[in-house]
Design a protein around this motif. Structure first.
Motif, PDB file in Angstrom:
ATOM      1  N   GLN A 177      12.271 -11.507   4.910  1.00 50.43           N
ATOM      2  CA  GLN A 177      10.911 -12.047   4.978  1.00 50.43           C
ATOM      3  C   GLN A 177       9.875 -11.056   4.460  1.00 50.43           C
ATOM      4  O   GLN A 177       9.926  -9.868   4.764  1.00 50.43           O
ATOM      5  CB  GLN A 177      10.575 -12.429   6.420  1.00 50.43           C
ATOM      6  CG  GLN A 177       9.251 -13.174   6.562  1.00 50.43           C
ATOM      7  CD  GLN A 177       9.139 -13.848   7.905  1.00 50.43           C
ATOM      8  OE1 GLN A 177       9.326 -15.048   8.051  1.00 50.43           O
ATOM      9  NE2 GLN A 177       8.831 -13.067   8.916  1.00 50.43           N
ATOM     10  N   ASP A 178       8.929 -11.554   3.648  1.00 53.69           N
ATOM     11  CA  ASP A 178       7.849 -10.720   3.117  1.00 53.69           C
ATOM     12  C   ASP A 178       6.821 -10.470   4.215  1.00 53.69           C
ATOM     13  O   ASP A 178       6.182 -11.411   4.690  1.00 53.69           O
ATOM     14  CB  ASP A 178       7.173 -11.416   1.929  1.00 53.69           C
ATOM     15  CG  ASP A 178       8.145 -11.730   0.809  1.00 53.69           C
ATOM     16  OD1 ASP A 178       9.152 -11.015   0.701  1.00 53.69           O
ATOM     17  OD2 ASP A 178       7.896 -12.687   0.050  1.00 53.69           O
ATOM     18  N   GLU A 179       6.661  -9.232   4.590  1.00 56.20           N
ATOM     19  CA  GLU A 179       5.669  -8.911   5.618  1.00 56.20           C
ATOM     20  C   GLU A 179       5.215  -7.473   5.483  1.00 56.20           C
ATOM     21  O   GLU A 179       5.918  -6.613   4.942  1.00 56.20           O
ATOM     22  CB  GLU A 179       6.241  -9.145   7.017  1.00 56.20           C
ATOM     23  CG  GLU A 179       7.473  -8.328   7.344  1.00 56.20           C
ATOM     24  CD  GLU A 179       7.962  -8.562   8.766  1.00 56.20           C
ATOM     25  OE1 GLU A 179       8.276  -7.555   9.431  1.00 56.20           O
ATOM     26  OE2 GLU A 179       8.022  -9.728   9.193  1.00 56.20           O
ATOM     27  N   ILE A 180       4.010  -7.225   5.966  1.00 58.58           N
ATOM     28  CA  ILE A 180       3.432  -5.882   5.977  1.00 58.58           C
ATOM     29  C   ILE A 180       2.908  -5.608   7.373  1.00 58.58           C
ATOM     30  O   ILE A 180       2.021  -6.318   7.860  1.00 58.58           O
ATOM     31  CB  ILE A 180       2.290  -5.743   4.956  1.00 58.58           C
ATOM     32  CG1 ILE A 180       2.806  -5.979   3.531  1.00 58.58           C
ATOM     33  CG2 ILE A 180       1.647  -4.364   5.054  1.00 58.58           C
ATOM     34  CD1 ILE A 180       1.712  -5.917   2.477  1.00 58.58           C
ATOM     35  N   ASN A 181       3.494  -4.634   8.025  1.00 57.53           N
ATOM     36  CA  ASN A 181       3.092  -4.275   9.388  1.00 57.53           C
ATOM     37  C   ASN A 181       3.101  -5.470  10.325  1.00 57.53           C
ATOM     38  O   ASN A 181       2.184  -5.677  11.124  1.00 57.53           O
ATOM     39  CB  ASN A 181       1.707  -3.627   9.387  1.00 57.53           C
ATOM     40  CG  ASN A 181       1.682  -2.303   8.651  1.00 57.53           C
ATOM     41  OD1 ASN A 181       2.670  -1.577   8.635  1.00 57.53           O
ATOM     42  ND2 ASN A 181       0.559  -1.984   8.032  1.00 57.53           N
ATOM     43  N   GLY A 182       4.140  -6.305  10.203  1.00 56.17           N
ATOM     44  CA  GLY A 182       4.279  -7.451  11.086  1.00 56.17           C
ATOM     45  C   GLY A 182       3.514  -8.685  10.664  1.00 56.17           C
ATOM     46  O   GLY A 182       3.641  -9.737  11.282  1.00 56.17           O
ATOM     47  N   THR A 183       2.727  -8.583   9.587  1.00 53.88           N
ATOM     48  CA  THR A 183       1.963  -9.730   9.085  1.00 53.88           C
ATOM     49  C   THR A 183       2.705 -10.365   7.923  1.00 53.88           C
ATOM     50  O   THR A 183       3.013  -9.697   6.939  1.00 53.88           O
ATOM     51  CB  THR A 183       0.566  -9.296   8.608  1.00 53.88           C
ATOM     52  OG1 THR A 183      -0.132  -8.677   9.698  1.00 53.88           O
ATOM     53  CG2 THR A 183      -0.227 -10.498   8.129  1.00 53.88           C
ATOM     54  N   ILE A 184       3.024 -11.666   8.041  1.00 52.63           N
ATOM     55  CA  ILE A 184       3.756 -12.365   6.986  1.00 52.63           C
ATOM     56  C   ILE A 184       2.861 -12.510   5.757  1.00 52.63           C
ATOM     57  O   ILE A 184       1.707 -12.923   5.854  1.00 52.63           O
ATOM     58  CB  ILE A 184       4.220 -13.757   7.459  1.00 52.63           C
ATOM     59  CG1 ILE A 184       5.189 -13.611   8.639  1.00 52.63           C
ATOM     60  CG2 ILE A 184       4.883 -14.528   6.326  1.00 52.63           C
ATOM     61  CD1 ILE A 184       5.652 -14.938   9.220  1.00 52.63           C
ATOM     62  N   VAL A 185       3.399 -12.165   4.596  1.00 49.89           N
ATOM     63  CA  VAL A 185       2.659 -12.241   3.338  1.00 49.89           C
ATOM     64  C   VAL A 185       3.017 -13.542   2.622  1.00 49.89           C
ATOM     65  O   VAL A 185       4.186 -13.808   2.348  1.00 49.89           O
ATOM     66  CB  VAL A 185       2.990 -11.045   2.428  1.00 49.89           C
ATOM     67  CG1 VAL A 185       2.226 -11.170   1.111  1.00 49.89           C
ATOM     68  CG2 VAL A 185       2.656  -9.740   3.127  1.00 49.89           C
ATOM     69  N   GLY A 186       2.001 -14.354   2.332  1.00 51.15           N
ATOM     70  CA  GLY A 186       2.238 -15.617   1.635  1.00 51.15           C
ATOM     71  C   GLY A 186       3.119 -16.541   2.448  1.00 51.15           C
ATOM     72  O   GLY A 186       2.957 -16.694   3.657  1.00 51.15           O
ATOM     73  N   THR A 187       4.102 -17.140   1.776  1.00 54.16           N
ATOM     74  CA  THR A 187       5.030 -18.036   2.461  1.00 54.16           C
ATOM     75  C   THR A 187       6.100 -17.272   3.218  1.00 54.16           C
ATOM     76  O   THR A 187       6.787 -17.828   4.070  1.00 54.16           O
ATOM     77  CB  THR A 187       5.714 -18.969   1.451  1.00 54.16           C
ATOM     78  OG1 THR A 187       6.482 -18.178   0.527  1.00 54.16           O
ATOM     79  CG2 THR A 187       4.697 -19.785   0.685  1.00 54.16           C
ATOM     80  N   GLY A 188       6.252 -15.994   2.883  1.00 56.73           N
ATOM     81  CA  GLY A 188       7.293 -15.187   3.509  1.00 56.73           C
ATOM     82  C   GLY A 188       8.543 -15.082   2.661  1.00 56.73           C
ATOM     83  O   GLY A 188       9.387 -14.213   2.900  1.00 56.73           O
ATOM     84  N   PHE A 189       8.657 -15.951   1.643  1.00 62.29           N
ATOM     85  CA  PHE A 189       9.847 -15.885   0.792  1.00 62.29           C
ATOM     86  C   PHE A 189       9.483 -15.849  -0.696  1.00 62.29           C
ATOM     87  O   PHE A 189      10.311 -16.122  -1.563  1.00 62.29           O
ATOM     88  CB  PHE A 189      10.788 -17.066   1.069  1.00 62.29           C
ATOM     89  CG  PHE A 189      10.158 -18.429   0.946  1.00 62.29           C
ATOM     90  CD1 PHE A 189      10.043 -19.059  -0.279  1.00 62.29           C
ATOM     91  CD2 PHE A 189       9.672 -19.086   2.072  1.00 62.29           C
ATOM     92  CE1 PHE A 189       9.468 -20.318  -0.394  1.00 62.29           C
ATOM     93  CE2 PHE A 189       9.103 -20.354   1.968  1.00 62.29           C
ATOM     94  CZ  PHE A 189       8.997 -20.968   0.724  1.00 62.29           C
ATOM     95  N   ASP A 190       8.242 -15.525  -1.015  1.00 67.42           N
ATOM     96  CA  ASP A 190       7.794 -15.504  -2.408  1.00 67.42           C
ATOM     97  C   ASP A 190       8.565 -14.494  -3.259  1.00 67.42           C
ATOM     98  O   ASP A 190       8.922 -14.780  -4.401  1.00 67.42           O
ATOM     99  CB  ASP A 190       6.298 -15.186  -2.482  1.00 67.42           C
ATOM    100  CG  ASP A 190       5.435 -16.337  -1.978  1.00 67.42           C
ATOM    101  OD1 ASP A 190       5.877 -17.489  -2.124  1.00 67.42           O
ATOM    102  OD2 ASP A 190       4.346 -16.096  -1.447  1.00 67.42           O
ATOM    103  N   SER A 191       8.814 -13.301  -2.719  1.00 67.17           N
ATOM    104  CA  SER A 191       9.487 -12.274  -3.517  1.00 67.17           C
ATOM    105  C   SER A 191      10.922 -12.665  -3.838  1.00 67.17           C
ATOM    106  O   SER A 191      11.398 -12.450  -4.959  1.00 67.17           O
ATOM    107  CB  SER A 191       9.459 -10.928  -2.779  1.00 67.17           C
ATOM    108  OG  SER A 191      10.198 -10.996  -1.561  1.00 67.17           O
TER     109      SER A 191
END
Length: 403
Positions: A177-191
């Motif tokens: 899952q795409d996240e930064i410091n526990g915050t989901i980035v975008g949809t979470g599966f963009d990368s």
């Protein structure tokens, strides 16, 4: 809510979860749908968040379900039903290509991942422990996955890959899952989705480079004009992604070529004398002419700097970008600063290297001197440069302070 969700999923099994939740929330909270039986009253315009064929499928299914439950149909409603049916058929016909894509993407829902072919040491062990695999192992997984998917469906579609990427991240969120410091980035599966798309593009790349182009999808033609439409379709680079107003159709209301030229001259004069009043309004009004110069006339950067000097300064650039994408950069930056600024400052203070400590000390001095927090942004940029081993001179113009 769950009944609504199941009803939509039964008709549109490939609908991605974020869109599904948006539709359910809109029907229940905005329109007032309380039961599945209420769905027969939903109109096509109530489903504007869906694509045309998706909305047509839902309306057609809900309407048919309602008619089956009725014991009789009044004769004066026959013509209305025929018109509705004809409209649905035309809607489906005009979006035939999209319907084919939906059908082709349905296999992704039941796709069985080839876990046995992945490396147990480099990947599977990490997944079982909820750890992130290293980049080489992740790339290897994408390579194997694309090879296996190609055996099932040669012509991949973004919807199918979106479904697959979402399923992987849903099954192993801690690992992918795409996240930064526990915050989901975008949809979470963009990368992960991007990696799958790029791998497919590399595998299917043609020698003439046509894979980097996409067919324009805005050419509509009747059956008798089909051959002419095929001839008129041209390959176009996919450079419109994210734009909501890439090339306006015409001048704004009340504007003409002469009025636009006059306003362009006024902007040049204001820039020459350093006057910034009304620049935002003038840049917004002349957006159509700016796009003509950029897209159709294909002016060079140096020529654009002469014709539209404010395009290269913050004020004019922000206005142009908002017209192009609908995004207010200043507002976006402020929001990011509010949500992530404190985390970045805390991260800077926790770093132990000498250069970072110097930046933190200079930040404290600058805040004390200026009496506000404005130096924080510049300090965070310097911290990022230091972390990436980049020199500040590559981004800032350093000058000596004269006494």
């Amino acid at each position: 809510m769950e009944d609504l969700r199941q009803s939509i999923q039964a008709i549109l099994p490939t609908l991605i979860p974020p869109t599904l939740e948006q539709v359910v929330d809109h029907l229940a909270n905005s329109i007032g749908v309380e039961t599945v039986d209420d769905l027969k009253y939903v109109q096509l315009e109530d489903l504007s968040m869906l694509k045309a064929i998706q909305a047509c499928k839902l309306i057609a299914s809900w309407t048919q379900g309602s008619s089956k439950s009725q014991t009789s149909i009044k004769s004066d409603n026959v013509s209305t039903a025929m018109i509705t049916q004809t409209t649905n058929i035309e809607c489906a016909s005009s979006s035939l290509h999209e319907l084919q894509v939906n059908v082709n993407a349905m296999w992704a829902n039941d796709y069985e991942f080839p876990w046995a072919k992945f490396s147990k040491r480099d990947l599977l062990t990490f997944l079982e422990k909820g750890m992130r695999p290293n980049p080489p192992a992740r790339r290897e997984m994408v390579r194997i996955l694309v090879d296996e998917i190609s055996k099932v469906c040669k012509k991949k579609g973004k919807k199918a890959l979106t479904t697959i990427a979402h399923k992987i991240v849903k099954q192993y969120p801690k690992s992918f899952q795409d996240e930064i410091n526990g915050t989901i980035v975008g949809t979470g599966f963009d990368s992960l989705l991007k990696q799958l798309q790029l791998r497919f593009d590399n595998v299917n790349r043609k020698s003439n480079g046509q894979s980097m182009k996409r067919k324009k999808d805005d050419v509509m033609a009747d059956d008798e004009d089909l051959s002419a439409a095929k001839t008129s379709q041209k390959d176009a680079k996919h450079d419109k992604h994210g734009c909501i107003n890439y090339m306006p159709i015409d001048y704004p209301d009340g504007e003409t070529k002469v009025s636009q030229r006059n306003k362009k001259t006024i902007l040049k004069q204001k820039h020459l004398f350093g006057v910034s009043d009304e620049v935002g309004e003038l840049m917004q009004t002349t957006y159509f002419t700016q796009r003509i110069d950029i897209i159709e006339k294909n002016l060079s950067i140096s020529k654009l700097q002469v014709e539209w000097p404010y395009l290269f300064e913050r004020h004019g650039m922000f206005v142009h970008f908002k017209e192009l994408t609908g995004i207010d950069i200043q507002e976006k930056l402020n929001n990011v600063y509010e949500t992530q600024g404190k985390k970045n400052l805390q991260w800077m203070k926790e770093q132990q290297n000498k250069h970072m400590k110097i930046i933190v000390n200079e930040l404290l001095e600058a805040k004390s001197t200026m009496g506000n927090n404005s130096p924080e942004v510049a300090a965070m940029i310097c911290a990022v440069l230091s972390h990436l081993n980049e020199k500040e001179a590559s981004l800032y113009r350093l000058v000596e302070v004269c006494g």
